[in-house]
Scaffold this active site. Structure first.
Site, mmCIF file in Angstrom:
data_model
loop_
_atom_site.group_PDB
_atom_site.id
_atom_site.type_symbol
_atom_site.label_atom_id
_atom_site.label_comp_id
_atom_site.label_asym_id
_atom_site.label_seq_id
_atom_site.Cartn_x
_atom_site.Cartn_y
_atom_site.Cartn_z
ATOM 1 N N SER A 195 50.504 44.605 18.732
ATOM 2 C CA SER A 195 49.389 45.334 19.322
ATOM 3 C C SER A 195 48.281 45.451 18.275
ATOM 4 O O SER A 195 48.534 45.827 17.133
ATOM 5 C CB SER A 195 49.882 46.712 19.733
ATOM 6 O OG SER A 195 48.810 47.448 20.209
ATOM 7 N N GLY A 196 47.110 45.092 18.649
ATOM 8 C CA GLY A 196 45.966 45.193 17.736
ATOM 9 C C GLY A 196 45.758 43.937 16.902
ATOM 10 O O GLY A 196 44.907 43.906 16.025
ATOM 11 N N THR A 229 43.732 40.146 22.918
ATOM 12 C CA THR A 229 42.760 40.268 24.008
ATOM 13 C C THR A 229 41.444 39.600 23.629
ATOM 14 O O THR A 229 40.836 38.879 24.436
ATOM 15 C CB THR A 229 42.554 41.751 24.351
ATOM 16 O OG1 THR A 229 43.823 42.306 24.656
ATOM 17 C CG2 THR A 229 41.627 41.919 25.533
ATOM 18 N N ASN A 263 45.035 50.407 18.085
ATOM 19 C CA ASN A 263 43.950 49.602 18.649
ATOM 20 C C ASN A 263 43.105 50.480 19.568
ATOM 21 O O ASN A 263 43.633 51.159 20.441
ATOM 22 C CB ASN A 263 44.568 48.434 19.441
ATOM 23 C CG ASN A 263 43.528 47.482 19.986
ATOM 24 O OD1 ASN A 263 42.322 47.747 19.883
ATOM 25 N ND2 ASN A 263 43.979 46.388 20.562
ATOM 26 N N SER A 286 43.348 48.966 23.346
ATOM 27 C CA SER A 286 44.644 48.323 23.504
ATOM 28 C C SER A 286 44.931 48.078 24.980
ATOM 29 O O SER A 286 44.741 48.957 25.810
ATOM 30 C CB SER A 286 45.711 49.230 22.899
ATOM 31 O OG SER A 286 46.960 48.625 23.047
ATOM 32 N N SER A 287 45.369 46.848 25.304
ATOM 33 C CA SER A 287 45.714 46.561 26.699
ATOM 34 C C SER A 287 47.015 47.280 26.987
ATOM 35 O O SER A 287 48.009 47.067 26.304
ATOM 36 C CB SER A 287 45.913 45.063 26.900
ATOM 37 O OG SER A 287 44.938 44.350 26.194
ATOM 38 N N GLY A 303 51.462 43.391 22.857
ATOM 39 C CA GLY A 303 52.221 42.838 21.726
ATOM 40 C C GLY A 303 53.424 43.683 21.374
ATOM 41 O O GLY A 303 53.644 44.763 21.900
ATOM 42 N N GLU A 337 55.743 46.155 19.776
ATOM 43 C CA GLU A 337 55.374 47.499 19.332
ATOM 44 C C GLU A 337 56.559 48.200 18.659
ATOM 45 O O GLU A 337 57.664 48.186 19.185
ATOM 46 C CB GLU A 337 54.897 48.339 20.521
ATOM 47 C CG GLU A 337 53.489 47.991 20.951
ATOM 48 C CD GLU A 337 53.012 48.788 22.157
ATOM 49 O OE1 GLU A 337 53.822 49.522 22.735
ATOM 50 O OE2 GLU A 337 51.826 48.647 22.508
HETATM 51 N N1 LIG Z 1 38.213 37.540 16.309
HETATM 52 C C1 LIG Z 1 37.893 38.809 16.066
HETATM 53 N N2 LIG Z 1 36.727 39.081 15.469
HETATM 54 C C2 LIG Z 1 36.382 40.373 15.202
HETATM 55 N N3 LIG Z 1 37.141 41.403 15.550
HETATM 56 C C3 LIG Z 1 38.303 41.210 16.159
HETATM 57 C C4 LIG Z 1 38.734 39.880 16.485
HETATM 58 N N4 LIG Z 1 39.911 39.959 17.113
HETATM 59 C C5 LIG Z 1 40.212 41.301 17.181
HETATM 60 N N5 LIG Z 1 39.243 42.035 16.637
HETATM 61 C C6 LIG Z 1 39.238 43.486 16.520
HETATM 62 O O1 LIG Z 1 40.540 43.965 16.708
HETATM 63 C C7 LIG Z 1 40.611 44.878 17.773
HETATM 64 C C8 LIG Z 1 41.871 44.730 18.522
HETATM 65 O O2 LIG Z 1 41.922 43.496 19.131
HETATM 66 P P1 LIG Z 1 42.633 43.261 20.528
HETATM 67 O O3 LIG Z 1 42.351 41.921 20.909
HETATM 68 O O4 LIG Z 1 42.321 44.346 21.438
HETATM 69 O O5 LIG Z 1 44.148 43.368 20.092
HETATM 70 P P2 LIG Z 1 45.417 43.202 21.018
HETATM 71 O O6 LIG Z 1 44.953 42.789 22.333
HETATM 72 O O7 LIG Z 1 46.221 42.170 20.340
HETATM 73 O O8 LIG Z 1 46.082 44.472 21.037
HETATM 74 C C9 LIG Z 1 39.397 44.587 18.631
HETATM 75 O O9 LIG Z 1 38.978 45.738 19.258
HETATM 76 C C10 LIG Z 1 38.394 44.123 17.585
HETATM 77 O O10 LIG Z 1 37.733 45.208 17.010
HETATM 78 MG MG LIG Z 2 45.219 43.620 24.032
#
Ligand SMILES: Nc1ncnc2c1ncn2[C@@H]1O[C@H](COP(=O)(O)OP(=O)(O)O)[C@@H](O)[C@H]1O
Ligand SMILES: [Mg+2]
Length: 1074
Positions: free
Chosen positions: A106-107, A111, A156, A159-160, A386, A388
Site C-alpha cells: 500500500s502506498g 494506483t 497513503n 489509498s485505494s 497492496g 498490508e
Molecule cells: N510516479 C509517481 N510520481 C510521483 N509521485 C508518486 C508516484 N507514484 C506514487 N506517488 C505518490 O505516492 C502516493 C501513493 O501512491 P498510490 O499509487 O496511491 O499507491 P498505492 O495505490 O500503491 O497504494 C501518491 O499519492 C503519490 O503522492
Molecule cells: Mg492504490
C-alpha cells in the site's frame, strides 16, 4: 553479453539482468543509486520495477509520450510508458490480449502507475470525436471511483480501499471501444470506523467541503465534518488536498461519464443517508419486562434520513431498535440492546455504502460498455490493494494479503515456473533456478477443506455459540503442522515463546512477510449480517436508488437462505480474476515503497530489501538471465520474419523449423543467442529480438515502398498504355480522316486534271478528225471537181450543146410537178374564214406560192358567194354597207354585227291597225320600226312609228297609226350620229323641204345602224346620191328658223336610259350618252 547503451548509459544499470555481479546487495545498491538520481524505473527483462518517488517528476509530459511511442523497448530509458507501449503494440499488432499487473505494498504507487498506463494508452491509441469520448469516459471513471473508494490511510493519503480491475476493449485498429470495471471487496468497515490519523472515504469530506449551499441544504447537511460521528469528529483537512476542488472534478467526471443530474442527486442522497446514520444515537431504556432495550436518543438524524429517502420515521426507528425473529412460523419482535442497535445501525451504513459503490461501478460500466459484437482485443489493468501489515491486522488485511498472495502466484506461475517448465518441455538445456513457490500459502488460505477461509465459513455456519476462540482453536488443530502457520498454541507446542504473538491471534508466513492476524471480528465480518428488518425498512423507502440497493427487503422475494459469506464471495471473485489474468499476456509493474513516511528522496534500505526479497526480484533476474527473453512458435516466427531473408521470402518450401534456422543463419544472429526448441525458437536477449524487429520494420518499410513503387509503376504503366491506346486510336482516326480528306481532294484534283486532259485530248482529236474530215471532204470535192472536169473533158465530145438547159428544164419541171401535185393533196379547207396556205417547198417557188394563195382565197370566196340565196346576199350587202358607213366610227356598230337586219319590226302586214300606213308605203316599204322622237322644246322623247319607203320617210303616231310627217328622201340633207353606242341621230332636212319649216328631227332608234344603212342604200338607189353621214360630238340643227347646237356628252352612268336630251337654254341641247 553486449549491453544496450541506453540501458547502460543511465545511472547504474537500467536492466537488472545486466547487473554484475548479481547479488541482493548489488541489486539494492543499483536501485538506490538510480533512485537517488530520480531514475525510479528499472527493468528485469520486461518487468518494470517502480520506486515511488513521493514527488512529482517531469517524466510524464506529452513529449515523453511521443518519445516512447513506437520506440524500441530497450532503446530508450526504462519507463512505465515503455511497458505500456509494448503491451499496447502487442495487443494491436500481434493480436494478443494483455493484462498489466501492478503489485506492491500500500502506498507503493500502484494506483498512480495504473493511471499513467491508462493515460499513455489513451494518448497513443488513435484520435477522433468518438474515440476521444470513449477515452474521456474511461479516464474520468477514475476520479469518481477514487472519491468513493479511496481514503487516507497512515501509509497513503489516497489509498485505494477496493480492488479494481479494468478491461479496456479495443477494435482491430487499436482504437478504444469501451471497457468493463470489476471491483473487489471494498473496505466497508471504514465507513463506520477508522483509525485515528486516517480518514473515511473521500466523498464525505468532498461533499461537505465542495457541495453548494443549496445542495447541502437539500441534503440537510452541515459543512462542518466534526458534526458527523462517522467522520471521527476530528479535523479532516489533508495537506495538499483540496476536497472542494476534487468534489467539482468528481461532479464533472460524472457528467462526462453520462450520469444524469437526477442520478447524481440520488447518489449524494444515499451518501448523506450514510453520514446521518452515524449520528443516530441509541440510548438504553428499560422495558416493562425489565429487559434493557435501546431507543433513539435524538430523533433529528432519523427524521432527516426519513425525509430524504421518503420513509415513515417510525419504520426506521422500529427497524433500528428492534428485531423480528421468526420461530416456528411465528414472528416475535424483540427489542435490541444498545450494542446490538449500534451494530445494526453500522451494518446498515456499511451495507448501504458498499452496495452504493457496487451500483456506482455498474453504472459506470453501463456507460463505458461496448455495444458492438465484433471481435475485440482486451487490455486489463489491475490495481489492487497492496500487501498490508499493520499493528493489528484484521479480516480485511487477511483477505487483502490473500489476494496479493494469489497475484504473486500468478507472477510465479507465469514467469518463473512456467518459464522453466517450458524449457524442459521444449528440450532446451537448462540449469534450474530455485525460487519460492507460494502455492503452499495460497492453499493454506483457500483450500476447500482445510483452508483458513473454509474453516471460518464452517464456524460461521455452525449452529450453536460461535466465537472467534472456537475458530482459532480449530485453526490450531488443523494447521498445527503447517510451515506457514503459527499461533500461540503451535508455538507452545514447539516450546517457543514469542511475545509478539498475542492470545487471540494467528500468524501466516506470507511470501511478503509474516503477518499476525487478530481473530477478533473475523466471524462477524465474514458473516456480514444485516438484520432483515433493516433491509426491509430500506426497501420500503420511496427513494428509488436506495430501494434498489436492497432487493432482498422485498417481502415477496425474502429468502431464508444465508447469503454467501464475505470470505467465500471474495475467494470466488479472486478465482474469476485469476482465470481472466491467465488468459492474457501478463506485463508486470512491481511497485516498491522506498520509505514509510511518504518522504521524497528517502530510501530506507531495510524496507526496500524486504520488498525486494518478497517480490522475488533476485530469482526473477536469475531466471531471466539463465533463460531466453523471447520465444515463439516456428510457424509464426517464420511468418513474421520471413521477409528478412531471400531464401524464405516470399515463400519457404520446407518445414518451419528449417525455415527459421535458415533465416536466422542468414541474418548472422550469434548462435549463443538462439536455442531451437521442439516447437519454438528461443531468443536469449531482448536486444536480438528488437534487432530483428528493427530489421523487420525497415524491411517492411522497404517492402511497402516496393509494393507502392510496383503498384505506382503498374498504375502508371496501365495508365500510359491506356493513354497510348487511346492516342493511337485517336491518331488513327485523325490520320484516317486527314488521309481521307487528302485523298478526296487528290481524287477531285485528279478527276479535274483527268477531265481537262481528256477534254484537251478529245478536242485535239476532234480537231484532228475535223481536219481530216475537211481534208477528206476537200479531197473529195477536189477529186469530184477533178473527176467532173476530167469527165466533162473526156465526155465533152459526146454531149449536145443544149443538154444542160434541157436537164435544168427537166429538173425544174419535175420540181414544179412535184409541187403542184403536193399542193393538190394539201389544199386548205374551203372555209371562207380559213386563210391558211401551205408554205413553198423551195425558195424559187415562193412567189408562185404567194400568187396561188392570192388566187385561191378569192376563188374560195366566190364559190361561197355563188352558193348564197338572194335574201342572204341582200342582207350581207346591207351589212357591208353598214360596215362601210360605221366601222371604226361608231361604237354601236360592233353591237349590231350580231343582229340581223330585219327591216320590218312592226308587223305591218299582220296588224290591220297599220292599214293606213301600209297604204302609204304602197309596196315600197324598206323599213318599219318604232323610234322615239325627241321634243325639240324640252328634250323629252315620244314614240313614233318610223317607216322608210323607197321615196319617203314616214313618221306616224303609234296610237293613231296615221302618217303624221312624210319626208321625201330628196329633202334629206344629212344624218348626224354620235360616236357612242347610243341610238341617237339627227335627220337634217333641206331648208327647202316641205316639212323643213319645222326643222330637223332628233330621233332615237334601237336599230340605228340598220336604219341609217337602209336610208343610205335607198337614197343611193333612188337619187343616186350618197347619204351625207356625220359622226360628231357637236352638230347644229335647224328648228324652224332657229338653230340649236347639240352637244354630245358622255356620262359615266351606264345604267340609265340613254340618250337623255337636256335642253340648255333656247339654242343649246345636251345629249347624255355612254
Ligand atoms: N510516479 C509517481 N510520481 C510521483 N509521485 C508518486 C508516484 N507514484 C506514487 N506517488 C505518490 O505516492 C502516493 C501513493 O501512491 P498510490 O499509487 O496511491 O499507491 P498505492 O495505490 O500503491 O497504494 C501518491 O499519492 C503519490 O503522492
Ligand atoms: Mg492504490
Amino acid at each position: 553479453m553486449e549491453a544496450n547503451p541506453s540501458l547502460l548509459d543511465t545511472v547504474g544499470v537500467g536492466d537488472l539482468v545486466l547487473l554484475d555481479p548479481l547479488s541482493e546487495e548489488s541489486l539494492l545498491q543499483n536501485l538506490k543509486e538510480r533512485f537517488r538520481h530520480q531514475e525510479i524505473y528499472t527493468y528485469i527483462g520486461n518487468v518494470v520495477i517502480s520506486v515511488n518517488p513521493y514527488q512529482p517528476l517531469p517524466i510524464y509530459s506529452p513529449q515523453t509520450v511521443e518519445d516512447y511511442r513506437n520506440s524500441n523497448f530497450f532503446a530508450v530509458k526504462p519507463h512505465i510508458y515503455a511497458i505500456a507501449d509494448d503491451a499496447y503494440r502487442s495487443l494491436r499488432d500481434r493480436d494478443k490480449d494483455q493484462c498489466i499487473l501492478i503489485t506492491g505494498e500500500s502506498g507503493a504507487g500502484k494506483t498512480e502507475a495504473s493511471k499513467q498506463v491508462m493515460a499513455y494508452v489513451a494518448a497513443v491509441c488513435g484520435k477522433g470525436e468518438e474515440v476521444n469520448q470513449v477515452k474521456e469516459q474511461l479516464l474520468q471513471s477514475n476520479p469518481v471511483l477514487e472519491a468513493f473508494g479511496n481514503a487516507k490511510t497512515i501509509r497513503n493519503d489516497n489509498s485505494s480501499r477496493f480492488g479494481k480491475y479494468m478491461d479496456v476493449e479495443f477494435d482491430f485498429k487499436g482504437q478504444p471501444l469501451g471497457g468493463v470495471i470489476s471491483n473487489y471487496l471494498l473496505e466497508k468497515s471504514r465507513v463506520v470506523r477508522h483509525v485515528k490519523g486516517e480518514r473515511n472515504f473521500h466523498i464525505f469530506y468532498q461533499l461537505l467541503a465542495g457541495g453548494s449551499d443549496q445542495l447541502l441544504r437539500g441534503l440537510t447537511l452541515g459543512r462542518d465534518c466534526r458534526r458527523y460521528g462517522y467522520l471521527g469528529r476530528e479535523d479532516p483537512s489533508l495537506p495538499g488536498v483540496d476536497d472542494a476542488a476534487n468534489f467539482r472534478a468528481v461532479q464533472e467526471a460524472m457528467t462526462v461519464i453520462g450520469f444524469s443530474p437526477a442520478e447524481v442527486q440520488a447518489l449524494l442522497d444515499v451518501a448523506a443517508v450514510v453520514l446521518k446514520l452515524g449520528n443516530v444515537e441509541l440510548g438504553s431504556q428499560f422495558q416493562a419486562s425489565g429487559m434493557e432495550s435501546c431507543s433513539i436518543q435524538d430523533t433529528r438524524a432519523v427524521r432527516e434520513i426519513c425525509e430524504l429517502i421518503g420513509l415513515p420515521e417510525s419504520v426506521l426507528e422500529k427497524a433500528l431498535c428492534s428485531r423480528t425473529v421468526e420461530a416456528k412460523r411465528e414472528k416475535v419482535v424483540t427489542g435490541l440492546s444498545v450494542a446490538q442497535g449500534c451494530y445494526g445501525r453500522d451494518a446498515l451504513a456499511k451495507n448501504i455504502y458498499s452496495r452504493l459503490f457496487d451500483w456506482l461501478v455498474n453504472r459506470i460500466n453501463a456507460s463505458i460498455k461496448v455495444d458492438t459484437s465484433e471481435r475485440r482485443k482486451v487490455m486489463g489493468v489491475l490495481d489492487i490493494y497492496g500487501f498490508e501489515i499493520f499493528q493489528t491486522n484484521s479480516f480485511e488485511q487477511f483477505v487483502i494479503n490473500y489476494c496479493n498472495e494469489k497475484l504473486q502466484q500468478v507472477f510465479i506461475l507465469m514467469t518463473l515456473k512456467e518459464e522453466q517448465e517450458e524449457y524442459v518441455r521444449e528440450g532446451i538445456q537448462w540449469t534450474p533456478v530455485d525460487f519460492f513457490d507460494n502455492s503452499i500459502i495460497c492453499s493454506l488460505i483457500e483450500d476447500g477443506k482445510a483452508g483458513i477461509l473454509a474453516m471460518l465459513d464452517e464456524e460461521c455456519l455452525r449452529p450453536g455459540v460461535v466465537t472467534e476462540e472456537t475458530f482459532l482453536a480449530k485453526l490450531n488443530q488443523v494447521c498445527a503442522s503447517h510451515k506457514h502457520y503459527e499461533s500461540r498454541a503451535t508455538q507452545n507446542a514447539r516450546h517457543v515463546t514469542d511475545a509478539s504473538l498475542a492470545g487471540p491471534c494467528f500468524r501466516v508466513h506470507h511470501y511478503a512477510g509474516k503477518v499476525t492476524y487478530n481473530v477478533t471480528g473475523f466471524v462477524e465480518k465474514n458473516n456480514d449480517l444485516l438484520f432483515r428488518d433493516l433491509s426491509q425498512a430500506m426497501w420500503k423507502a420511496r427513494h428509488e436508488l436506495l430501494r434498489s440497493l436492497f432487493p432482498e427487503g422485498d417481502p415477496q422475494k425474502a429468502s431464508l437462505r444465508r447469503p454467501p459469506t464475505a470470505g467465500s464471495q471474495f475467494k470466488a471473485s479472486i478465482a474469476t480474476l485469476m482465470k481472466n489474468l491467465y488468459s492474457k499476456n501478463p506485463n508486470y509493474i512491481r511497485c516498491i515503497k522506498p520509505n514509510d513516511n511518504k518522504e521524497p528522496g528517502v530510501f530506507t534500505d531495510g524496507l526496500v530489501q524486504m520488498q525486494v526479497r518478497y517480490l522475488g526480484l533476485l530469482e526473477n533476474v536469475r531466471v531471466r538471465r539463465a533463460g531466453y527473453a523471447y520465444r515463439q512458435g516456428y510457424e509464426p516466427c517464420l511468418e513474421r520474419y520471413k521477409m528478412l531473408c531471400k531464401q524464405t521470402w516470399p515463400k519457404w518450401k520446407g518445414g518451419a523449423r528449417d525455415g527459421v534456422q535458415a533465416l536466422l543463419t542468414e541474418l548472422r544472429i550469434p548462435p549463443a543467442e538462439l536455442a531451437y526448441g521442439r516447437s519454438k525458437i528461443f531468443i536469449r536477449t531482448p536486444r536480438t529480438l528488437f534487432d530483428l524487429e528493427d530489421r523487420r520494420r525497415l524491411r517492411l518499410a522497404d517492402l511497402a515502398s516496393l509494393i507502392q513503387a510496383t503498384y505506382r509503376g503498374w498504375r502508371c504503366r496501365t495508365h500510359y498504355q491506356q493513354m497510348r491506346k487511346s492516342q493511337i486510336v485517336i491518331s488513327a482516326w485523325f490520320r484516317g480522316q486527314a488521309q481521307r480528306k487528302r485523298f478526296e481532294q487528290m481524287k477531285r484534283s485528279a478527276l479535274l486534271i483527268q477531265t481537262w486532259v481528256r477534254g484537251w485530248k478529245s478536242r485535239r482529236l476532234l480537231r484532228e478528225l475535223k481536219h481530216q474530215q475537211r481534208c477528206s471532204q476537200a479531197a473529195a470535192t477536189i477529186s469530184a471537181y477533178w473527176k467532173g472536169y476530167q469527165t466533162r473533158k473526156e465526155y465533152k465530145k459526146y454531149f449536145r450543146s443544149g443538154a444542160s438547159a434541157t436537164l435544168a428544164n427537166f429538173i425544174y419541171r419535175r420540181l414544179l410537178q412535184k409541187f403542184f401535185l403536193g399542193l393538190r393533196s394539201s389544199l386548205p379547207p374551203l372555209v371562207v374564214t380559213d386563210r391558211s396556205w401551205p408554205p413553198a417547198p423551195y425558195k424559187f417557188l415562193a412567189n408562185t406560192n404567194e400568187e396561188l394563195k392570192k388566187i385561191f382565197y378569192p376563188w374560195k370566196c366566190k364559190k361561197y358567194r355563188d352558193r348564197l340565196t338572194p335574201q342572204r346576199k341582200a342582207l350581207l350587202q346591207d351589212k357591208l354597207c353598214a360596215s362601210q358607213l360605221f366601222k371604226g366610227k361608231k361604237t354601236l356598230y360592233a353591237k349590231s354585227l350580231q343582229q340581223s337586219f330585219q327591216g320590218e319590226y312592226l308587223g305591218l302586214q299582220k296588224n290591220p291597225r297599220y292599214r293606213a300606213l301600209q297604204t302609204a308605203a304602197e309596196g315600197k316599204l324598206v323599213l318599219a320600226d318604232t323610234v322615239r322622237k325627241v321634243n325639240r322644246a324640252n328634250g323629252k322623247a315620244v314614240p313614233r312609228l318610223f317607216l322608210l319607203t323607197k321615196n319617203h320617210i314616214i313618221l306616224a303616231d303609234p296610237k293613231a297609226a296615221q302618217p303624221k310627217t312624210v319626208v321625201s328622201l330628196s329633202d334629206i340633207q344629212s344624218v348626224s350620229v354620235t360616236r357612242f353606242s347610243d341610238g341617237f341621230f339627227v335627220l337634217h332636212l333641206n331648208e327647202t323641204s316641205t316639212v323643213g319649216a319645222k326643222g330637223d328631227f332628233l330621233l332615237v332608234s334601237d336599230h340605228l345602224i340598220e336604219l341609217v344603212t337602209k336610208l343610205h342604200q335607198t337614197l343611193l338607189e333612188t337619187t343616186a346620191k350618197t347619204l351625207n353621214l356625220q359622226v360628231a360630238d357637236e352638230f347644229s340643227t335647224q328648228f324652224g328658223k332657229a338653230s340649236v347646237a347639240i352637244r354630245i356628252v358622255e356620262t359615266a352612268e351606264k345604267n340609265g336610259a340613254v340618250p337623255v336630251c337636256k335642253k340648255r337654254g333656247s339654242h343649246k341641247m345636251e345629249v347624255l350618252v355612254h
